[in-house]
Write a protein that holds these residues in place. Sequence first.
Motif, PDB file in Angstrom:
ATOM      1  N   ALA A   1      -5.436  -0.068 -16.176  1.00 15.69           N
ATOM      2  CA  ALA A   1      -4.891  -0.790 -17.320  1.00 15.69           C
ATOM      3  C   ALA A   1      -5.228  -2.257 -17.175  1.00 15.69           C
ATOM      4  O   ALA A   1      -5.213  -2.815 -16.072  1.00 15.69           O
ATOM      5  N   LEU A   2      -5.534  -2.866 -18.303  1.00 12.42           N
ATOM      6  CA  LEU A   2      -5.874  -4.286 -18.283  1.00 12.42           C
ATOM      7  C   LEU A   2      -5.314  -4.930 -19.535  1.00 12.42           C
ATOM      8  O   LEU A   2      -5.554  -4.481 -20.650  1.00 12.42           O
ATOM      9  N   GLU A   3      -4.556  -6.007 -19.330  1.00 17.89           N
ATOM     10  CA  GLU A   3      -3.930  -6.667 -20.463  1.00 17.89           C
ATOM     11  C   GLU A   3      -4.880  -7.684 -21.070  1.00 17.89           C
ATOM     12  O   GLU A   3      -5.797  -8.168 -20.412  1.00 17.89           O
ATOM     13  N   ALA A   4      -4.572  -8.039 -22.287  1.00 13.95           N
ATOM     14  CA  ALA A   4      -5.353  -9.090 -22.942  1.00 13.95           C
ATOM     15  C   ALA A   4      -5.181 -10.390 -22.157  1.00 13.95           C
ATOM     16  O   ALA A   4      -4.063 -10.741 -21.761  1.00 13.95           O
ATOM     17  N   GLY A   5      -6.256 -11.086 -21.906  1.00 15.69           N
ATOM     18  CA  GLY A   5      -6.197 -12.355 -21.192  1.00 15.69           C
ATOM     19  C   GLY A   5      -6.183 -12.209 -19.686  1.00 15.69           C
ATOM     20  O   GLY A   5      -6.268 -13.200 -18.962  1.00 15.69           O
ATOM     21  N   ALA A   6      -6.081 -10.980 -19.178  1.00 17.04           N
ATOM     22  CA  ALA A   6      -6.024 -10.790 -17.730  1.00 17.04           C
ATOM     23  C   ALA A   6      -7.422 -10.649 -17.162  1.00 17.04           C
ATOM     24  O   ALA A   6      -8.364 -10.325 -17.872  1.00 17.04           O
ATOM     25  N   THR A   7      -7.529 -10.891 -15.854  1.00 16.11           N
ATOM     26  CA  THR A   7      -8.834 -10.746 -15.196  1.00 16.11           C
ATOM     27  C   THR A   7      -8.684  -9.762 -14.046  1.00 16.11           C
ATOM     28  O   THR A   7      -7.702  -9.801 -13.300  1.00 16.11           O
ATOM     29  N   LEU A   8      -9.612  -8.886 -13.874  1.00 13.41           N
ATOM     30  CA  LEU A   8      -9.540  -7.814 -12.874  1.00 13.41           C
ATOM     31  C   LEU A   8     -10.888  -7.664 -12.210  1.00 13.41           C
ATOM     32  O   LEU A   8     -11.921  -7.605 -12.889  1.00 13.41           O
ATOM     33  N   ALA A   9     -10.878  -7.618 -10.869  1.00 15.10           N
ATOM     34  CA  ALA A   9     -12.120  -7.385 -10.112  1.00 15.10           C
ATOM     35  C   ALA A   9     -12.152  -5.936  -9.675  1.00 15.10           C
ATOM     36  O   ALA A   9     -11.170  -5.403  -9.145  1.00 15.10           O
ATOM     37  N   LEU A  10     -13.258  -5.296  -9.897  1.00 12.42           N
ATOM     38  CA  LEU A  10     -13.458  -3.898  -9.499  1.00 12.42           C
ATOM     39  C   LEU A  10     -14.418  -3.914  -8.326  1.00 12.42           C
ATOM     40  O   LEU A  10     -15.567  -4.323  -8.448  1.00 12.42           O
TER      41      LEU A  10
END
Lengths: 821, 239
Positions: free
Chosen positions: B47-56
């Motif tokens: 899950a990823l929210e608007a404006g969030a940043t996620l590293a895979l």
Amino acid sequence: MRETLWTLLALMSHWRRHPVNLATLILGLAIATALWSGVQALNAQARKSYDSAAAIFSGGGLQNLVAARGGLFTQELFVKLRRAGAKVSPALEGTARVGEKNIRLIGVEPVTLPRALTLVPLRETKEATNILTGEGRSFASAQTLRDLSLSEGARPKTQRGFILPPLVAIEKAPPGAIIVDIGVAQKTLDKPQRLSRLIVSGETRIDAATLAEVTGDALRVEEPDEANDLSRLTDSFHLNLTAFGLLAFLVGFFIVNASFGLAFEQRLPMVRTLRALGVSARALVASLVCELLVFTLVAGGIGVIGGYLIAAALLPDVAASLEGLYGAQLSGRLTLDARWWLSGLAMAGAGALLAAGSGLSKTLRLPVLSVARPIAWREAHHSYLRRQAALAALSLVAAALAYRAADGLVTGFLVIAFALLGAALLLPVALAVLLRIGESLARGPLVRWFFADGRQEIAGLSLALMALLLALATNIGVGGMVEGFRRTFTGWLDARLVAEIYYEAATPADAREIEEWTRGQRNIAAILPVWRAKTRLDDWPVDIVGMTPHETYSAHFPLLEGGDDAWRALHEEDAALISEQLARRLKVRLGDALDIPAPGENWRAKIVGVFPDYGNPKGQLRVDHERLARRFADASGVHYSLRVAPAAVAQVMAEMQTRFGPKIARIVDQAEVKKVSTDIFERTFTVTAALNTLTLIVSAIALFASLLTLSNLRLAQIAPVWAVGVTRRRLAGLELLRILLFSAGAALLAVPLGIFMTWGLVAIVNVAAFGWRLPMHVFPEQWAQVFVVALVTALVAAIAPATRLARSAPTDLLKVFANER
Amino acid sequence: MNAPSVLSSAAFVDAKPPAPLLRVVNLRKSYATPQGPLPVLRGVNLALEAGATLALMGESGCGKSTLLHLVGVLDHADGGEILLDSVDIARLSENARAALRRETIGVIFQQFNLIASLTVAENLAFQARLAGRLDPQWQEELTRRLGLKTLVSRYPEQLSGGQQQRVAVGRALAVRPKLLLADEPTGNLDEAAGDAMLALTLQLVEETGCAFLMVTHSARLAARLQRRVRLATGALTPS
């Protein structure tokens, strides 16, 4: 719409950065279109002229009445029909010589001419009066006046000394014809009281029964939709021209195919990016199709203009060939209608679509990410080679099947076409196999790389090499046929033209006077009258030539079949020699009996010999001249051959001309007849030679275009080898060597393919088209020439890309590693 | 900011309000090989929210790029759902997927994937033009912020790797996507250039308010993002 527009602009930006590639693509399509439409323009112009010539009597759907057995008929029949109430108008046609040109002289009766005919000015009362009164009038087209170097008002003089009425230019007159009052025509042609046809007015129609009641079996009805003889006679000539044009188009098509294929290859990364950025497959294909349309319009437009120029350049030779071979008169000015222009553009569009079709379908079918992976395309190429081999096998099988079924011109061309296609498809497969063998036998690493990399390069060059193969094979095939024909023709001419002098008297009375004089000349060893009559067999025009018994014929006249007894039988029995093409047409053989239509009753003659009659579109029978005269009262007895001591020829000719002046319509010596015949032969094949050369140039452009387009893609293959220590110059030299080897491979395959093509043309096409079979000749010196041409073509095509590689900056090669995709 | 709790294959992370822009549910993907299907993703949840940043993150060949391609509707999954704004994009038609890539998703590739025959300016504007959303002012600002003003009339082959990547970033952000995906965007850059590029990208992401999912094998770069997850043996685990 927006999506398609921006995608189209992105796709076309590729050409902005690769203008040379764009130029070669446009050039390829333009040349292919030009060669095709040029040939079609020649054919269309010829047919227009034939139709115009034929329509002079049958325009508006009018019936004509002609001699049942061909030739002329008496004016009495016209009178009988008029008295019976038939509204018919008389006409007489013949050939007259004005200056150096043979002119079709047409005599008509303007007062009775049906309104439906296109000779409108003759219907105008003023002109009708003028043609009948005072000096009278001669009508011709402006082009004919120019050809005769005459102006309006001039009075042309025939070689027999008759002066025609003053000339008037009219639009609708057919090319090469002068129309006069029928009385003038009868006098000029020395055919008093004779007619060649009666034109039936549109108000009445005549059926065979009514005609027979009035005229017996002397006349027959010629319906307006019957193809005129000229159109039928020249069908084969035009079909050959069309076949050549199609071949040239195909070779040019290969360029386009190669260019489009390589453009897809080069634009793969762009296509991947476009799909990744959200361009749908549909929009992408729509953009590619729009791009195609733009190319079609630009290249097709250039091609059609080029076709017009090619046709205009070749028209004089084609016109001369048609006149020499068939007596056809072509208008010297090229006039074409909108349909020709549109058909040229359509051909360009079809070619472009076919060429780009496989790339388009690949783009549609592959998923977004697969477009990115080059391995997917490479796998596609391996299966492409397998498919190609299968298609090649199918083509060769089709060629064999077509040969078994071959019974006409079209199947003959199909045999050759399928064989060419099969061999062309096989070429890259064969080269790939040879390269694999080379790789396995190679010792050093660079040599191994040379062969392995060659297999990679084949993919991008296969179409261009196929085009080169076709062009080389055509050169050998057609060149072999033409050279064989030339040698056979020359030998045949020597055998046929044994007499030293040939002349034609103006009238039969003049002929008798001249003959009597010649009998008293010591220099003249033999006088050989040549009687001529016309008939029709199987609805085909046939000339019957009467010969006197003389060793000139029995010792020299060439026979393809016929025993030693043939000449004796010819003069002592009801026998005939038949020309090869007529024998094929009628499906008759030595020993068969032939019923020859003659005035009165048919003449049954036994075939005692078959002779070659190259270049004659009509059938010919050779019979004893006395028997001919007995059967055909109308037979023309004004032609003579003379056997004269060679040293005395000039003197005898000069003396005859001085003594008899206009009583001799024409007089030529053997050398001049041979020269004229050979000139016609050479001009006929000038067109072939021109198309041959253009086809070779097209294939060179194909190779150049492919190499240039490949050169960018090749960097990725060459850069790693350069990086491990092979100089750019050496790499460029290896590239050049590889191309030369590929072209040499194509040339080697072209030799047997070309020989096959010669055989196909000689044994099937020529026989179906013209009725005669040439002996098969092969010319090894031609093969050597073609080999050299192939190497030179490859050198010319490859030198620029190879030089570019040799001079490329190290940064260009390094970029491959920096941004490898 | 502390990383939230890890995603397990069986449970979802509780999304902090508002609802996640992107939700991946039980995503599966295999590749066909001569030895049989090779499973790469075995039920991934994300899950990823608007404006969030996620590293895979993950080892080479673990399926990071595969997951990214599926989320970017560049490829098709074998099973599971990908919900973007509550719409299951995994089931969209081909044309709808293309429209999504055009208008809603921006992708930055490791190999830049610029169009070689377009200039820098034309490349920057290309996706926005396709989507019909070219904003000249935003375009101008991106050009300036990415340091490309003096390079606008050059072609990609005339640029360095770092410059090309900046153009790729500009192109992806010009359309103001809701979701920005980046596949090893610094993979072809040196450390300093990569750091600078990432910093600039994160700035622009924050300004545009889009969600940012980045594939990387660099723990150092991943630490710059709000959250990190690791893909291993076909499933996500906390990093």
